[in-house]
Design an enzyme around this catalytic site. Structure first.
Site, short mmCIF file in Angstrom:
data_model
loop_
_atom_site.label_atom_id
_atom_site.label_comp_id
_atom_site.label_asym_id
_atom_site.label_seq_id
_atom_site.Cartn_x
_atom_site.Cartn_y
_atom_site.Cartn_z
N ASP A 1 16.56 -38.12 -49.85
CA ASP A 1 15.69 -37.02 -50.27
C ASP A 1 16.11 -35.68 -49.66
O ASP A 1 15.39 -34.70 -49.73
CB ASP A 1 14.23 -37.33 -49.89
CG ASP A 1 14.05 -37.57 -48.39
OD1 ASP A 1 15.03 -37.40 -47.62
OD2 ASP A 1 12.93 -37.92 -47.97
N ASP B 1 16.19 -37.55 -33.21
CA ASP B 1 14.87 -38.08 -33.56
C ASP B 1 14.64 -39.48 -33.00
O ASP B 1 15.57 -40.13 -32.52
CB ASP B 1 14.68 -38.08 -35.09
CG ASP B 1 15.93 -38.53 -35.83
OD1 ASP B 1 16.78 -39.21 -35.23
OD2 ASP B 1 16.07 -38.19 -37.02
N GLU C 1 11.59 -34.10 -43.38
CA GLU C 1 11.43 -34.54 -44.76
C GLU C 1 11.20 -33.32 -45.66
O GLU C 1 10.85 -32.23 -45.18
CB GLU C 1 10.23 -35.49 -44.85
CG GLU C 1 10.40 -36.80 -44.07
CD GLU C 1 11.30 -37.81 -44.79
OE1 GLU C 1 12.23 -37.40 -45.51
OE2 GLU C 1 11.07 -39.02 -44.60
N HIS D 1 16.70 -35.09 -46.41
CA HIS D 1 16.26 -34.80 -45.03
C HIS D 1 17.44 -34.76 -44.07
O HIS D 1 18.45 -35.45 -44.27
CB HIS D 1 15.16 -35.77 -44.54
CG HIS D 1 15.59 -37.17 -44.29
ND1 HIS D 1 14.97 -38.28 -44.85
CD2 HIS D 1 16.56 -37.70 -43.50
CE1 HIS D 1 15.54 -39.39 -44.43
NE2 HIS D 1 16.51 -39.06 -43.60
C1 F6R Z 1 18.93 -40.24 -37.93
C2 F6R Z 1 18.61 -39.11 -38.78
C3 F6R Z 1 18.49 -39.25 -40.27
C4 F6R Z 1 19.66 -40.02 -40.88
C5 F6R Z 1 19.45 -40.15 -42.38
C6 F6R Z 1 20.58 -40.93 -43.04
O1 F6R Z 1 18.99 -39.83 -36.58
O2 F6R Z 1 18.41 -38.06 -38.28
O3 F6R Z 1 18.44 -37.98 -40.85
O4 F6R Z 1 20.84 -39.35 -40.62
O5 F6R Z 1 18.25 -40.79 -42.64
O6 F6R Z 1 20.58 -42.23 -42.57
P1 F6R Z 1 21.81 -43.20 -42.83
O7 F6R Z 1 22.96 -42.61 -42.15
O8 F6R Z 1 21.38 -44.52 -42.24
O9 F6R Z 1 21.98 -43.26 -44.31
#
Ligand code: F6R
Length: 260
Positions: free
Chosen positions: A136, A67, A143, A138
């Site tokens: 959440d 992403d 999301e 994701h």
């Molecule tokens: C990032 C991504 C997100 C993160 C998630 C957790 O490329 O795809 O799904 O993996 O938001 O973020 P952290 O690891 O910073 O807690």
């Protein structure tokens, strides 16, 4: 699902990195699905160490990031393109032409997303996808309420995710509301998946993903349908799992031939 609970993040990251190393040794032209955020940083550090100390090469590999924020230029300090350069790419020998990040102008999103999926297919599909998980539930930036059959497309971040990611920006208002993300279907097509989660803040999301019902309200729960998922977590992120003892027992009694 294989749930691998380690004492701390460092140990879990080392084990996860070993899986990627094993894949690259077996298949030097592997296609890697990469994530950003805090969770994969320890894994990337370990991969850099393998590259420096053991000569592990990424020279024939290809990567696809999950992403990117929409509207941030690639050189923006908080862009995922910058993150990947700093945390991994500039330290290893992955060729620039093998790096794919879903970055495009807002006016080109639809065409770009279709082309991104086509690029993944043309590369032969993703061999191993690395994932973090949001509070959440994701994965990527899918999301809650994301279609479980979704493909690369534009998504709107929840207020919670924008708050969580504000640490990479100077204020929460600066976090772009829109992103481009690979969909759940893209993730599910990866041949192997590694999910990483560390800290108490991830305990509820991990419990929902691993032991909860399969629902678009927790997109990571869809991983229960995948045949080859390894969940690397620390004690804190494992804190809300009902069957912790079973997962530990399974891992401790794993036949030697099944280990990386
Ligand atoms: C990032 C991504 C997100 C993160 C998630 C957790 O490329 O795809 O799904 O993996 O938001 O973020 P952290 O690891 O910073 O807690």
């Amino acid at each position: 699902m294989e749930i691998i609970i380690q004492e701390n993040e460092e140990q879990a990251a080392k084990l996860a990195a070993r899986e990627i190393r094993a894949l690259l040794l077996k298949k030097p032209a592997a296609v890697l699905g990469l994530a950003t955020g805090s969770s994969p940083v320890g894994v990337y550090r370990e991969l850099i160490r393998y590259h420096r100390e053991e000569g592990l090469s990424f020279g024939q590999a290809t990567s696809f990031n999950l992403d990117e924020y929409l509207g941030l230029p690639p050189g923006h300090p908080a862009s995922y393109a910058t993150f990947m350069q700093e945390q991994l790419f500039r330290e290893i020998d992955l060729p620039a032409e093998g790096i794919n990040i879903p970055s495009c102008a807002p006016s080109e999103v639809e065409v770009f997303c279709e082309a991104y999926d086509a690029r993944i297919a043309a590369a032969g599909g993703i061999d191993l996808q690395i994932l973090g998980i949001g509070h959440d539930g994701h994965i990527g930036f899918n999301e809650p309420s994301s279609s479980l059959g979704s493909r690369t497309r534009i998504k709107t971040l929840t207020a919670e995710t924008r708050r969580a990611n504000a640490r990479f920006f100077s204020s929460e208002d600066e976090v772009p509301p829109h992103v481009v993300t690979m969909g759940i279907a893209n993730i599910m097509e990866a041949r192997e998946i590694i999910l990483l989660a560390f800290g108490r803040g991830k305990a509820a999301a991990i419990a929902a993903a691993v032991e909860g019902p399969i629902t678009a309200s927790c997109p990571a729960s869809m991983l229960q349908f995948h045949r080859r998922v390894k969940v690397f977590i620390d004690e804190e992120a494992a804190g809300a799992l009902q069957r912790q003892d079973y997962y530990r027992w399974v891992y401790e009694h794993k036949p030697g031939w099944q280990r990386a």
